[in-house]
Each structure stands twice: as structure tokens, then as C-alpha cells.
Write a protein that holds these residues in place. Structure first.
Motif, mmCIF file in Angstrom:
data_model
loop_
_atom_site.group_PDB
_atom_site.id
_atom_site.type_symbol
_atom_site.label_atom_id
_atom_site.label_comp_id
_atom_site.label_asym_id
_atom_site.label_seq_id
_atom_site.Cartn_x
_atom_site.Cartn_y
_atom_site.Cartn_z
ATOM 1 N N VAL A 1 48.620 56.961 62.653
ATOM 2 C CA VAL A 1 48.854 57.749 61.441
ATOM 3 C C VAL A 1 49.308 59.133 61.900
ATOM 4 N N LEU B 1 46.728 55.129 52.183
ATOM 5 C CA LEU B 1 46.980 54.246 53.322
ATOM 6 C C LEU B 1 46.565 52.815 52.993
ATOM 7 N N GLY C 1 55.811 57.543 65.788
ATOM 8 C CA GLY C 1 54.554 56.797 65.861
ATOM 9 C C GLY C 1 54.441 56.084 67.182
ATOM 10 N N TYR D 1 53.167 55.892 59.304
ATOM 11 C CA TYR D 1 52.159 54.981 59.828
ATOM 12 C C TYR D 1 52.833 53.854 60.602
ATOM 13 N N LEU E 1 46.250 51.332 64.366
ATOM 14 C CA LEU E 1 47.126 51.928 63.360
ATOM 15 C C LEU E 1 47.349 53.389 63.721
ATOM 16 N N LEU F 1 42.043 53.768 64.471
ATOM 17 C CA LEU F 1 43.079 54.639 63.921
ATOM 18 C C LEU F 1 43.402 55.711 64.961
#
Length: 327
Positions: free
Chosen positions: A184, A275, A166, A193, A182, A289
Motif C-alpha cells: 500500500v 482497501l 509498488g 496497491y 499487499l 501489509l
């Protein structure tokens, strides 16, 4: 690693991490800071080993191959150069489908064969181990095993930096200036995540974790369940055996695109719901995101309230970010 530091000495080859706090829930909490310094004189190689495929990025390009391992017996594989590892000979990637495969069923097997995958990559790239700096990552819930991976790579003469998966995705799109978001990362099996914020040059990891069986495999399972009874042969297949049919949306004379569309639609709603359940209020607090991994191709941006950023060739995003760390 020692406490977080910055090295100003020219030619320093370090990445410093604060120790991570692990909880029995499989999540990490608290704040860990990462400060990065330039790395010189070595060949940076970004290595992202997944359960489905391994992705590699280096100065000259990128490479993707199945994360398959098989014992080399010689029979039928005479033209394949084997790789010696742990007292045996193996083949890696596509050639492994012609031999007795080793099942990479979980993270234990993945970590065990990290040096084998790395040796294979270095042979393909023709980079001597002593010239390689391999930057790679582990799922957030397994980052406590980073030192284990680092030692195993050191045993084959390879210097490495291990971060949590990530972070490579974030670093890949770092130039976009996203200060809070964030990540993902959608793989075949898992969805990782990473909630983060950036203050100056400090990267702050707010929350990270993994959700098992929510990746592309879940979309394929939904697709399989939607198939009509007259396609019983497909309904009996495993998700890994059905993946090509799912991607193509077709099987022989049958057009299955409508079943695929419905499956992807349901999977997107499930992804959003899980999520929100896992991350809680922090999910809605993040305005951006960053969605990567092979599953990013299935994501419907309109399902999410936030701005959605999908990197170019999202399946390579983690590996490309790792490579950029070493640049």
C-alpha cells in the motif's frame, strides 16, 4: 518487451516483463511475472516522481524535492541555471516557487515532464545521461503508458526501466522474505496497491490499482472540516496550503493536535474500508501489509488485522527499491 526471459550472459542489462492486461475499470488482472537480472556498468538511479514530491536514490545517498516546474524568465532567477526542455527553459524544485509555475494536475502532465525532472536530477547528481540507468515506475492504472515514458527518456539519451509503482516497495523489503502480501503506497493524492505472491524467483502480481484522493490529502480535508469556526481563515485554505499546519498540529497560538488526532483516526478507518472495498476478499487473505509513501507516517498499525511492515524512511521506499533493481 518480449515474453518473460532470463539472461545468463554476464553483463546483461535487461529487465523483462510479460505484457500487462488493462481493463476499462482501471485495474489489472491475470498474472504477470517479473524476472530480474543483474545490471552492470551503469549508474543506477531510482526515480519516484509523485504529485507532491520527487524522491531520488542513488549509490551515494537520497534526495527529495517538490515536484514543481516553472518557466525560467531570468528576472529574479539570475542565479538559477535553467534546464532546456521542449523548446523552452525551466526551473525545477524549490526555485520554481519564485516563478510562474506549471500546474502538474494529472498523469498527462507528469508524463510530459518526466524528461525534464530526469534532466534536473542528472544535473544535480552530476551524472552524464549516457552513464545513467534510470529505474522508475508508473501507477498501476497507467502502466500501459510505460513505453511512452521510455521513449521520452531515450530522446534525452537516458536508458530506463519502467515498472509499476509498488514493485519498488516490494523490492526494497525483498530481503524480509515476504512470500505473499499487499503493498500500500500512500502518496499525497493517491493510494496505490499491489497484491502479490512470490514462488521461487518468480514475482506474481495478482491485483494492482490506484484509489484517487485517498492519500494524505484526504486526512488534511478531514482535519480542515474538523477545525472550529473561529479559524475560518484555515478552513478556507486548499489542502496543499494547509499541509504544514496539519503536520505541525499548530497554527500561531492555537494547539490543533487534537483535531489532527481525530482526523488521522478517521482517515485510518476510511483507508482500511476503501482497501477492503477495492480489493475484496483478497485484502483479508494477505497476512502482511507493506505500507510505504509519505502517508505511512500517519498509519495506525493497530487498525489492521494483518502484520504491518513499514520500511525505513517510507517516502523513499519506491525509489530505493528501484535503485536496488539496478544494483
Amino acid at each position: 518487451f518480449p515474453s518473460c526471459m532470463r539472461s545468463s550472459k554476464a553483463g546483461s542489462n535487461f529487465l523483462f516483463l510479460l505484457p500487462l492486461t488493462f481493463h476499462s475499470s482501471g485495474r489489472f488482472s491475470g498474472i504477470e511475472l517479473i524476472l530480474l537480472t543483474k545490471i552492470y556498468s551503469m549508474r543506477s538511479i531510482g526515480l519516484d516522481i509523485g504529485f507532491g514530491h520527487t524522491k531520488v536514490v542513488w549509490d551515494e545517498g537520497s534526495l527529495k524535492f517538490p515536484s514543481w516546474v516553472a518557466y525560467w524568465t531570468g528576472t529574479g532567477l539570475e542565479d538559477i541555471k535553467p534546464i532546456e526542455f521542449d523548446g523552452a527553459y525551466f526551473v525545477v524544485g524549490e526555485p520554481a516557487k519564485f516563478a510562474k509555475r506549471v500546474e502538474i494536475a494529472g498523469v498527462d502532465e507528469l508524463i510530459k515532464y518526466y524528461p525534464l525532472f530526469t534532466k534536473y536530477v542528472l544535473e544535480v547528481l552530476r551524472v552524464p545521461a549516457k552513464q545513467a540507468l534510470v529505474i522508475t515506475g508508473l501507477p498501476p492504472r497507467y502502466i500501459s503508458r510505460a513505453e511512452e515514458v521510455k521513449k521520452s527518456l531515450s530522446a534525452i539519451g537516458v536508458k530506463s526501466l519502467i515498472v509499476f509503482q509498488g514493485f519498488g516497495v516490494y523490492y526494497d523489503v525483498k530481503e524480509k522474505g515476504i512470500s505473499s502480501g499487499l503493498v500500500v503506497d500512500i502518496g499525497f493524492n493517491t493510494v496505490d496497491y499491489l497484491a502479490f505472491s512470490v514462488e521461487g524467483e518468480q514475482f506474481i502480481k495478482e491485483l494492482a490499482g490506484s484509489i484517487a484522493s485517498l492519500g494524505v490529502i484526504n486526512a488534511v480535508l478531514i482535519f480542515r472540516d474538523l477545525l472550529p469556526s473561529n479559524l475560518e481563515s484555515l478552513r478556507a485554505k486548499s489542502p496543499s496550503s494547509l499541509i504544514n499546519v496539519f503536520v505541525q498540529g499548530r497554527f500561531k497560538q492555537y494547539d490543533l493536535s487534537e483535531y489532527k488526532r481525530k482526523a488521522v483516526e478517521q482517515w485510518n478507518e476510511m483507508l482500511k474500508s476503501r482497501l477492503r472495498q477495492e480489493i475484496g476478499s483478497l485484502f483479508l487473505e494477505k497476512d502482511t501489509l507493506i505500507i510505504a509513501g509519505g502517508g505511512a507516517y500517519l498509519v495506525s498499525e493497530e487498525v489492521f488485522e494483518q502484520e504491518v511492515v513499514i520500511p525505513d524512511e517510507p517516502e523513499f521506499s519506491n525509489a530505493r527499491g528501484y535503485w536496488k533493481i539496478g544494483k
